[in-house]
Design an enzyme around this catalytic site. Structure first.
Site, PDB file in Angstrom:
ATOM      1  N   GLY A 108       0.948  -1.220   0.190  1.00  0.00           N
ATOM      2  CA  GLY A 108       0.037   0.154   0.087  1.00  0.00           C
ATOM      3  C   GLY A 108       0.760   1.181  -0.069  1.00  0.00           C
ATOM      4  N   ASP A 152      -5.244  -8.258  -7.011  1.00  0.00           N
ATOM      5  CA  ASP A 152      -4.801  -8.250  -5.473  1.00  0.00           C
ATOM      6  C   ASP A 152      -3.821  -7.322  -5.555  1.00  0.00           C
ATOM      7  OD1 ASP A 152      -6.825 -10.121  -4.721  1.00  0.00           O
ATOM      8  OD2 ASP A 152      -5.252 -11.689  -5.391  1.00  0.00           O
ATOM      9  N   LEU A 153      -4.079  -6.062  -4.617  1.00  0.00           N
ATOM     10  CA  LEU A 153      -3.039  -5.023  -4.658  1.00  0.00           C
ATOM     11  C   LEU A 153      -1.674  -5.550  -4.021  1.00  0.00           C
ATOM     12  CD1 LEU A 153      -2.488  -2.066  -4.840  1.00  0.00           C
ATOM     13  CD2 LEU A 153      -3.139  -1.758  -2.578  1.00  0.00           C
ATOM     14  N   ASP A 154      -0.631  -5.292  -4.900  1.00  0.00           N
ATOM     15  CA  ASP A 154       0.524  -5.696  -4.377  1.00  0.00           C
ATOM     16  C   ASP A 154       0.779  -7.023  -4.184  1.00  0.00           C
ATOM     17  OD1 ASP A 154       1.537  -2.859  -4.819  1.00  0.00           O
ATOM     18  OD2 ASP A 154       1.003  -2.309  -2.734  1.00  0.00           O
ATOM     19  N   GLU A 155       0.145  -8.026  -4.777  1.00  0.00           N
ATOM     20  CA  GLU A 155       0.251  -9.502  -4.627  1.00  0.00           C
ATOM     21  C   GLU A 155       0.531 -10.142  -5.720  1.00  0.00           C
ATOM     22  OE1 GLU A 155      -2.543 -11.155  -2.003  1.00  0.00           O
ATOM     23  OE2 GLU A 155      -2.535  -9.573  -0.289  1.00  0.00           O
TER      24      GLU A 155
END
Length: 284
Positions: free
Chosen positions: A200, A225-228
């Site tokens: 984030g 999926d954020l930053d995954e």
């Protein structure tokens, strides 16, 4: 003689794959220049990358003749020209150090790419420290209310320019699920943290608050999926208790630039194969 080719493939592991692939090339007068393979014991999957000189046989003929062999093994595969520059669209916000690094490496011949567009949610003056020359620049501001329309414009530019890869060079906007799905497998992001830690916003400030002794950066494929997304490349650097958040940001710029550039190079050279939520990265 035709240009060198790169064959990449993945399938369920079983005996004889390497022999069949190299035998196929030998029978047609091809010469292997570089070959790497990986057997994933956990997923029972096989991955391979082969650079070869095809001799006098064209890529189109090889694709047609390799297809039955690939089908017999249930392969996902690709046969690409090794030295053809890939068409790349770069997206950036106010921080242009990663953009500058990519363009420098392109200009000196380190990255085999053809920058077809630079897209930013800020005016061109925001990246005034970077010389983009006459590369097409698109200012596409975005708000919560205009996000869907702005993302549609981005997709249109990618389609019009034939962009094969989208690079988020510190583009500080979260892509919608629709946008992430549209560019799946061909969109690389640089996150200014050694994922999976400190996801984030403001990861350097998060790291400073936790008193970490190492900071890093992660280049990964974008997913919903954020930053995954699957990680392509990472690097880290030691820091100390005396470093402020601003020091971490300063040191982080160098890490981000080199990590993103290396991830882009690996992708352009067909050295990254997806393995579920992970990647197989063949160095070179």
């Amino acid at each position: 003689m035709t240009a060198p080719l790169v064959l990449t493939l993945s399938c369920a592991d079983r005996p004889g794959i390497t022999a069949k692939v190299t035998g196929f090339m030998f029978e047609r007068g091809g010469n292997v220049l570089e070959a790497q393979q990986f057997n994933d014991r956990e997923s029972d999957a096989f991955f391979m990358r082969v650079e070869f000189d095809p001799g006098v046989v064209s890529r189109e003929v090889l694709k047609a003749e390799f297809a039955p062999l690939a089908a017999g093994f249930g392969m996902e595969w690709k046969l690409a020209l090794r030295d053809r520059p890939r068409r790349v669209m770069i997206m950036v916000s106010k921080f242009d150090h990663c953009l500058a690094s990519l363009l420098y490496r392109w200009r000196i011949g380190e990255l085999a790419m053809d920058p077809v567009a630079i897209v930013s949610n800020h005016p061109r003056e925001s990246i005034r420290h970077t010389d983009i020359g006459d590369l097409p620049f698109h200012h596409l501001p975005v708000t919560a209310e205009t996000k869907a329309a702005q993302e549609a414009q981005v997709r249109a530019i990618a389609a019009e320019t034939g962009a094969e890869l989208v690079v988020l060079a510190r583009y500080m906007q979260i892509l919608s699920d629709e946008q992430a799905a549209h560019f799946a497998g061909r969109c690389i992001n640089i996150h200014h943290s050694f994922l999976p830690g400190f996801k984030g916003a403001k990861p350097y400030h998060q790291a400073h608050a936790r008193g970490v002794k190492m900071i890093g950066a992660t280049a990964h494929y974008v997913t919903r999926d954020l930053d995954e997304g699957p990680i392509i490349h990472q690097d880290a650097e030691a820091i100390s208790h005396a470093d402020s958040p601003e020091d971490l940001v300063r040191k982080g710029r160098d890490i981000e630039s080199r990590v993103l550039a290396e991830a882009v190079r690996l992708h352009l050279q067909e050295r990254v194969l997806l393995n579920g939520q992970r990647t197989v990265v063949f160095g070179g």
